[in-house]
Design a protein around this motif. Sequence first.
Motif: not given
Length: 285
Positions: A17, A127, A8, A268-269, A25, A39, A45, A41, A11
């Motif tokens: 998705k 990332s 995860s 970013t996640d 993920h 981390d 953030q 869904e 991204e």
Amino acid sequence: MYKIIIDSCGEFTPHMKEDKEHFAHVALTLQVGSWEQIDDETFDQRIFLKKMKDSKEPPHSACPSPAAYLAAIEDADAENVYIITLSAKLSGSYNAAVLAKSLYEEDHEDEEDEQKNIHVFDSKSASIGQTLIAQHIEAAEKEGLLFDEVIKKVDAFIKEEHTFFVLESLDTLRKAGRLGSLKAMLATTLSIKPVMGSTPEGSIQQLSQARGMVRSLDKMVECMVQVTAHPQDKVVAISHCNAPDTASSLKEKVKRTGLFKDVFVLDTDGVASMYAGPGGVIMAV
């Protein structure tokens, strides 16, 4: 059939998705003090950045367990399974994935019809760098390349890939003990922004620095241009942590070079938000 599994830190584009058949993920765990967040869904953030800001302790992440990777492999209804982890120099995610691969192969060694082709890529990045690797795997699969040919092609891309980032604040590095308090204070007071980048081994190095975000972004683009071979064939990917205007400005700077095939931007996640911090931008090519 193929499946691309990314930890995860990487991204997903909107396409990834939506395409749950080919992308999945495996979540890391985020921790700030006693507070924990998976981390996945459910990641928020805004809440996470507030927790980071309010805590005197540095944030941490825990890599996925081998069991989590094993479950993702078993759930993959595909002959070819590719796993992309953040750099082995930064996390135990790669080692966990390799162990899961071994466990799966041991469990199914006598079941030829159940065997899957599995490969674990150490991204030597993080990332958005992982995102680009996933796109290259997808493109190679769509070309009809054999499993070993896909690995060879993607390994060559990873060897040439470069990742860069600029942070708005050095506070997270200070809390983590990776930057002295005096140096962090001086950098903040003088608005000095280090331009950081990946090493060939997947570690982090300082490439340059400048006063102010605008000049730092210019420096980052200059660093990228200097090390990128055949830029006309390359896509530049940008991710940002709560900094859409900065990311948009960086995108325009890249486009103005007139050198690259394309450029896109993602948020970013969780894990990348932890690394970048509010205002941070990451760029890979």
